[in-house]
Design a protein around this motif. Structure first.
Motif, mmCIF file in Angstrom:
data_model
loop_
_atom_site.group_PDB
_atom_site.id
_atom_site.type_symbol
_atom_site.label_atom_id
_atom_site.label_comp_id
_atom_site.label_asym_id
_atom_site.label_seq_id
_atom_site.Cartn_x
_atom_site.Cartn_y
_atom_site.Cartn_z
ATOM 1 N N GLY A 1 74.156 49.091 -22.091
ATOM 2 C CA GLY A 1 75.135 48.054 -21.988
ATOM 3 C C GLY A 1 74.926 46.840 -22.739
ATOM 4 N N GLU A 2 73.286 46.686 -22.708
ATOM 5 C CA GLU A 2 72.624 45.313 -23.443
ATOM 6 C C GLU A 2 71.969 45.901 -24.647
ATOM 7 O OE1 GLU A 2 70.380 43.134 -20.526
ATOM 8 O OE2 GLU A 2 72.210 42.636 -19.342
ATOM 9 N N SER A 3 72.191 47.141 -25.324
ATOM 10 C CA SER A 3 71.428 47.680 -26.228
ATOM 11 C C SER A 3 69.994 47.536 -26.101
ATOM 12 C CB SER A 3 71.763 46.679 -27.621
ATOM 13 O OG SER A 3 73.210 47.015 -27.777
ATOM 14 N N ARG A 4 69.762 47.862 -25.040
ATOM 15 C CA ARG A 4 68.308 47.949 -24.540
ATOM 16 C C ARG A 4 67.766 49.335 -24.316
ATOM 17 N NH1 ARG A 4 63.528 45.123 -22.345
ATOM 18 N NH2 ARG A 4 62.796 46.546 -20.733
ATOM 19 N N ILE B 1 55.061 51.719 -37.980
ATOM 20 C CA ILE B 1 56.649 51.384 -38.694
ATOM 21 C C ILE B 1 57.422 51.958 -37.617
ATOM 22 C CG2 ILE B 1 57.906 51.775 -40.623
ATOM 23 C CD1 ILE B 1 55.287 52.221 -42.302
ATOM 24 N N ILE B 2 58.394 51.081 -37.061
ATOM 25 C CA ILE B 2 59.463 51.354 -35.981
ATOM 26 C C ILE B 2 60.604 51.306 -36.812
ATOM 27 C CG2 ILE B 2 60.621 51.198 -33.487
ATOM 28 C CD1 ILE B 2 57.596 49.557 -33.372
ATOM 29 N N THR B 3 61.617 52.429 -36.516
ATOM 30 C CA THR B 3 62.887 52.300 -37.297
ATOM 31 C C THR B 3 63.778 52.699 -36.367
ATOM 32 O OG1 THR B 3 61.868 53.079 -39.387
ATOM 33 C CG2 THR B 3 64.076 53.007 -39.308
ATOM 34 N N ASP B 4 64.977 51.729 -35.985
ATOM 35 C CA ASP B 4 66.019 51.951 -35.306
ATOM 36 C C ASP B 4 67.075 52.600 -35.735
ATOM 37 O OD1 ASP B 4 67.761 50.207 -36.305
ATOM 38 O OD2 ASP B 4 67.522 48.727 -34.753
ATOM 39 N N GLY B 5 68.111 53.136 -35.141
ATOM 40 C CA GLY B 5 69.294 53.817 -35.630
ATOM 41 C C GLY B 5 69.957 53.193 -36.533
ATOM 42 N N GLU B 6 69.819 52.073 -36.812
ATOM 43 C CA GLU B 6 70.488 51.023 -37.791
ATOM 44 C C GLU B 6 69.696 51.032 -39.007
ATOM 45 O OE1 GLU B 6 71.790 47.845 -35.633
ATOM 46 O OE2 GLU B 6 73.694 48.812 -34.489
ATOM 47 N N ALA B 7 68.784 51.460 -39.394
ATOM 48 C CA ALA B 7 67.575 51.518 -40.279
ATOM 49 C C ALA B 7 67.084 50.151 -40.243
ATOM 50 C CB ALA B 7 68.257 51.600 -41.625
ATOM 51 N N THR C 1 68.935 50.674 -30.298
ATOM 52 C CA THR C 1 69.829 51.597 -30.540
ATOM 53 C C THR C 1 69.275 52.988 -29.718
ATOM 54 O OG1 THR C 1 68.592 52.307 -32.517
ATOM 55 C CG2 THR C 1 70.302 50.777 -32.695
ATOM 56 N N PRO C 2 70.024 53.896 -29.402
ATOM 57 C CA PRO C 2 69.634 54.917 -28.715
ATOM 58 C C PRO C 2 68.904 55.989 -29.389
ATOM 59 C CG PRO C 2 71.905 55.207 -29.271
ATOM 60 C CD PRO C 2 71.503 53.844 -29.616
ATOM 61 N N VAL C 3 68.613 55.921 -30.813
ATOM 62 C CA VAL C 3 67.872 56.881 -31.610
ATOM 63 C C VAL C 3 67.018 55.910 -32.457
ATOM 64 C CG1 VAL C 3 67.921 58.446 -33.312
ATOM 65 C CG2 VAL C 3 69.583 58.494 -31.563
ATOM 66 N N GLY C 4 65.893 56.415 -32.725
ATOM 67 C CA GLY C 4 65.212 55.897 -33.787
ATOM 68 C C GLY C 4 63.767 56.620 -34.136
#
Length: 126
Positions: A24-27, A52-58, A91-94
């Motif tokens: 709910g808090e995008s964590r 290099i850490i990439t989240d689901g929103e690139a 994001t839930p994926v990265g």
């Protein structure tokens, strides 16, 4: 004298940590477990890390620092050094990838690549 080979193998497993996450808090908290194996003929010491850490929103975040989990381990031929750490995404994926800055006992510096691995919340069961 020929230049020594530096076959450092890095294996990674990752897992979602629901008890530390708050969607709910995008964590989204992930743990990752690293095994670094020296498949070469001479000892090598891990000096630095580069992630290099990439989240689901690139969105990309780079992290550089000395050692891993407060240590700069020396890894003898045939030995494996293992540690666990974590990452927090919005994001839930990265994904993560990077390299370790190493130095061998002859003073030669080299990079040991960390292959890309996924960070993903497992599918919810309904």
């Amino acid at each position: 004298m020929s230049r020594p080979e530096h076959p450092i193998r890095v294996n990674v497993t990752s897992e979602f940590v629901p008890e530390q996450s708050n969607p709910g808090e995008s964590r989204f908290v992930f743990a990752y477990h690293i095994a670094i194996t020296n498949e070469g003929a001479i000892p090598a010491r891990l000096l630095t890390r580069h992630w290099i850490i990439t989240d689901g929103e690139a969105k990309v975040e780079e992290v550089r620092g000395d050692g891993v989990v407060g240590q700069q381990p020396s890894i003898a031929p045939g030995e494996t050094y293992e540690y666990s750490s974590g990452a927090i995404l919005k994001t839930p994926v990265g994904s993560m990838q990077g390299s370790y800055g190493m130095i061998d006992e002859l003073g030669e510096r080299f990079e040991a690549p960390i292959p890309v691995f996924r960070l993903a919340v497992p599918r919810m069961v309904h």
